[in-house]
Design a protein around this motif. Structure first.
Motif, PDB file in Angstrom:
ATOM      1  N   LEU A  10      -7.159 -30.570 -30.344  1.00 21.29           N
ATOM      2  CA  LEU A  10      -5.822 -31.092 -30.655  1.00 21.29           C
ATOM      3  C   LEU A  10      -5.677 -31.400 -32.147  1.00 21.29           C
ATOM      4  O   LEU A  10      -4.635 -31.104 -32.750  1.00 21.29           O
ATOM      5  N   ALA A  11      -6.716 -31.978 -32.742  1.00 20.84           N
ATOM      6  CA  ALA A  11      -6.660 -32.277 -34.174  1.00 20.84           C
ATOM      7  C   ALA A  11      -6.532 -30.999 -34.983  1.00 20.84           C
ATOM      8  O   ALA A  11      -5.745 -30.931 -35.934  1.00 20.84           O
ATOM      9  N   LEU A  12      -7.294 -29.983 -34.619  1.00 21.52           N
ATOM     10  CA  LEU A  12      -7.192 -28.712 -35.332  1.00 21.52           C
ATOM     11  C   LEU A  12      -5.835 -28.059 -35.086  1.00 21.52           C
ATOM     12  O   LEU A  12      -5.286 -27.419 -35.978  1.00 21.52           O
ATOM     13  N   GLY A  13      -5.312 -28.220 -33.908  1.00 15.64           N
ATOM     14  CA  GLY A  13      -4.004 -27.646 -33.602  1.00 15.64           C
ATOM     15  C   GLY A  13      -2.866 -28.310 -34.361  1.00 15.64           C
ATOM     16  O   GLY A  13      -1.898 -27.660 -34.724  1.00 15.64           O
ATOM     17  N   TYR A  14      -2.984 -29.610 -34.616  1.00 16.22           N
ATOM     18  CA  TYR A  14      -1.921 -30.327 -35.314  1.00 16.22           C
ATOM     19  C   TYR A  14      -2.137 -30.373 -36.825  1.00 16.22           C
ATOM     20  O   TYR A  14      -1.234 -30.764 -37.556  1.00 16.22           O
ATOM     21  N   ALA A  15      -3.304 -29.999 -37.317  1.00 18.96           N
ATOM     22  CA  ALA A  15      -3.592 -30.096 -38.755  1.00 18.96           C
ATOM     23  C   ALA A  15      -2.667 -29.199 -39.570  1.00 18.96           C
ATOM     24  O   ALA A  15      -2.115 -29.626 -40.582  1.00 18.96           O
ATOM     25  N   TYR A  16      -2.482 -27.971 -39.189  1.00 20.27           N
ATOM     26  CA  TYR A  16      -1.655 -27.041 -39.954  1.00 20.27           C
ATOM     27  C   TYR A  16      -0.183 -27.464 -39.968  1.00 20.27           C
ATOM     28  O   TYR A  16       0.418 -27.505 -41.035  1.00 20.27           O
TER      29      TYR A  16
ATOM     30  N   ASN B 223     -28.601 -38.956 -26.506  1.00 15.16           N
ATOM     31  CA  ASN B 223     -27.532 -39.098 -27.496  1.00 15.16           C
ATOM     32  C   ASN B 223     -26.424 -40.017 -27.017  1.00 15.16           C
ATOM     33  O   ASN B 223     -25.496 -40.293 -27.748  1.00 15.16           O
ATOM     34  N   GLY B 224     -26.455 -40.471 -25.827  1.00 16.93           N
ATOM     35  CA  GLY B 224     -25.491 -41.427 -25.323  1.00 16.93           C
ATOM     36  C   GLY B 224     -24.159 -40.835 -24.916  1.00 16.93           C
ATOM     37  O   GLY B 224     -23.245 -41.564 -24.585  1.00 16.93           O
ATOM     38  N   LEU B 225     -23.999 -39.530 -24.973  1.00 14.83           N
ATOM     39  CA  LEU B 225     -22.737 -38.911 -24.578  1.00 14.83           C
ATOM     40  C   LEU B 225     -22.865 -38.340 -23.173  1.00 14.83           C
ATOM     41  O   LEU B 225     -23.789 -37.599 -22.871  1.00 14.83           O
ATOM     42  N   THR B 226     -21.917 -38.691 -22.373  1.00 11.79           N
ATOM     43  CA  THR B 226     -21.884 -38.113 -21.028  1.00 11.79           C
ATOM     44  C   THR B 226     -21.117 -36.799 -21.091  1.00 11.79           C
ATOM     45  O   THR B 226     -20.548 -36.447 -22.125  1.00 11.79           O
ATOM     46  N   GLY B 227     -21.097 -36.097 -20.024  1.00  7.28           N
ATOM     47  CA  GLY B 227     -20.363 -34.835 -19.975  1.00  7.28           C
ATOM     48  C   GLY B 227     -18.875 -35.045 -20.182  1.00  7.28           C
ATOM     49  O   GLY B 227     -18.212 -34.267 -20.864  1.00  7.28           O
ATOM     50  N   ARG B 228     -18.345 -36.102 -19.593  1.00  6.00           N
ATOM     51  CA  ARG B 228     -16.917 -36.388 -19.751  1.00  6.00           C
ATOM     52  C   ARG B 228     -16.578 -36.718 -21.203  1.00  6.00           C
ATOM     53  O   ARG B 228     -15.549 -36.282 -21.734  1.00  6.00           O
ATOM     54  N   ALA B 229     -17.441 -37.494 -21.843  1.00  4.00           N
ATOM     55  CA  ALA B 229     -17.195 -37.844 -23.238  1.00  4.00           C
ATOM     56  C   ALA B 229     -17.250 -36.603 -24.127  1.00  4.00           C
ATOM     57  O   ALA B 229     -16.451 -36.455 -25.050  1.00  4.00           O
ATOM     58  N   THR B 230     -18.164 -35.694 -23.835  1.00  8.78           N
ATOM     59  CA  THR B 230     -18.262 -34.466 -24.619  1.00  8.78           C
ATOM     60  C   THR B 230     -17.007 -33.618 -24.448  1.00  8.78           C
ATOM     61  O   THR B 230     -16.453 -33.106 -25.422  1.00  8.78           O
ATOM     62  N   VAL B 231     -16.544 -33.483 -23.212  1.00 14.75           N
ATOM     63  CA  VAL B 231     -15.325 -32.707 -22.961  1.00 14.75           C
ATOM     64  C   VAL B 231     -14.135 -33.364 -23.651  1.00 14.75           C
ATOM     65  O   VAL B 231     -13.297 -32.690 -24.252  1.00 14.75           O
ATOM     66  N   LEU B 232     -14.065 -34.680 -23.589  1.00 17.78           N
ATOM     67  CA  LEU B 232     -12.980 -35.399 -24.243  1.00 17.78           C
ATOM     68  C   LEU B 232     -13.011 -35.185 -25.757  1.00 17.78           C
ATOM     69  O   LEU B 232     -11.972 -34.965 -26.380  1.00 17.78           O
ATOM     70  N   LEU B 233     -14.206 -35.234 -26.353  1.00 22.48           N
ATOM     71  CA  LEU B 233     -14.321 -34.997 -27.788  1.00 22.48           C
ATOM     72  C   LEU B 233     -13.912 -33.573 -28.152  1.00 22.48           C
ATOM     73  O   LEU B 233     -13.259 -33.349 -29.175  1.00 22.48           O
ATOM     74  N   VAL B 234     -14.274 -32.605 -27.338  1.00 19.96           N
ATOM     75  CA  VAL B 234     -13.891 -31.220 -27.598  1.00 19.96           C
ATOM     76  C   VAL B 234     -12.374 -31.073 -27.521  1.00 19.96           C
ATOM     77  O   VAL B 234     -11.751 -30.415 -28.366  1.00 19.96           O
ATOM     78  N   ILE B 235     -11.754 -31.709 -26.547  1.00 25.50           N
ATOM     79  CA  ILE B 235     -10.295 -31.632 -26.407  1.00 25.50           C
ATOM     80  C   ILE B 235      -9.607 -32.303 -27.600  1.00 25.50           C
ATOM     81  O   ILE B 235      -8.652 -31.771 -28.159  1.00 25.50           O
TER      82      ILE B 235
END
Length: 186
Positions: A77-83, A61-73
């Motif tokens: 953050l997006a969910l935290g700021y949405a409300y 899938n082309g995602l490294t572990g760091r990229a996956t962690v970054l996407l999760v973070i």
């Protein structure tokens, strides 16, 4: 006392110098600081002659572990700021609606103030009394319109007058039966 290594390479002899002794397979003595615990075991041992070199499998899938962690973070953050952003935008809309309401109320107040100024004039009061209560000066003949003076009549529009709606009450039906029929325009 002999123990087997986890990889099954054979017994390990521990010496009195804290376990940094020789290997049971006849290896060389390790020096202090030379051995790195961060390197994998395969990199520390010499490969056998003719053995294939280990490679890592490509990530499909082309995602490294760091990229996956970054996407999760970033998603957290997006969910935290949405409300809070939604609340902010709602408040902006409410403020704009209140401003519009305030402007409408100010216009209404200004219109009522203009109306109040008109009522201070005696001629305006006389005109309103004549219009609303059908009062006339002595010697005048009162004419009371039976239609709405603001609406145009059918004659003014050039159309024939519409037939009145049928009465709903019993006395209205009786009265329509007793009235003579209008003459036709032939």
């Amino acid at each position: 006392m002999q123990r087997r290594q986890p990889g099954g390479q054979g017994p390990v002899r521990r010496s009195r110098d804290g376990g940094r002794g020789t290997r049971g397979t006849g290896g060389t003595r390790a020096r202090d600081g030379e051995r790195s615990a961060s390197r994998p075991a395969a990199a520390r041992r010499a490969a056998a002659a003719g053995a294939a070199k280990r490679t890592t499998a490509p990530n499909p899938n082309g995602l490294t572990g760091r990229a996956t962690v970054l996407l999760v973070i970033l998603a957290a953050l997006a969910l935290g700021y949405a409300y809070p952003v939604r609340v902010y935008l709602t408040q902006l809309a409410e403020i704009e609606a209140l401003r519009q309401s305030q402007l409408a109320q100010q216009e209404r107040i200004a219109g009522l103030e203009r109306q109040a100024e008109k009522w201070k004039d005696d001629e305006y009061i006389k005109a309103q009394v004549r219009r609303r209560f059908y009062w006339v000066y002595p010697g005048q003949t009162p004419l009371v319109p039976i239609w709405d003076p603001e609406k145009q009549t059918d004659k003014e529009l050039g159309a024939e007058p519409a037939a009145p709606p049928p009465p709903d009450s019993w006395y209205g039906k009786l009265w329509t039966r007793l009235e003579p029929e209008p003459e036709s325009k032939n």
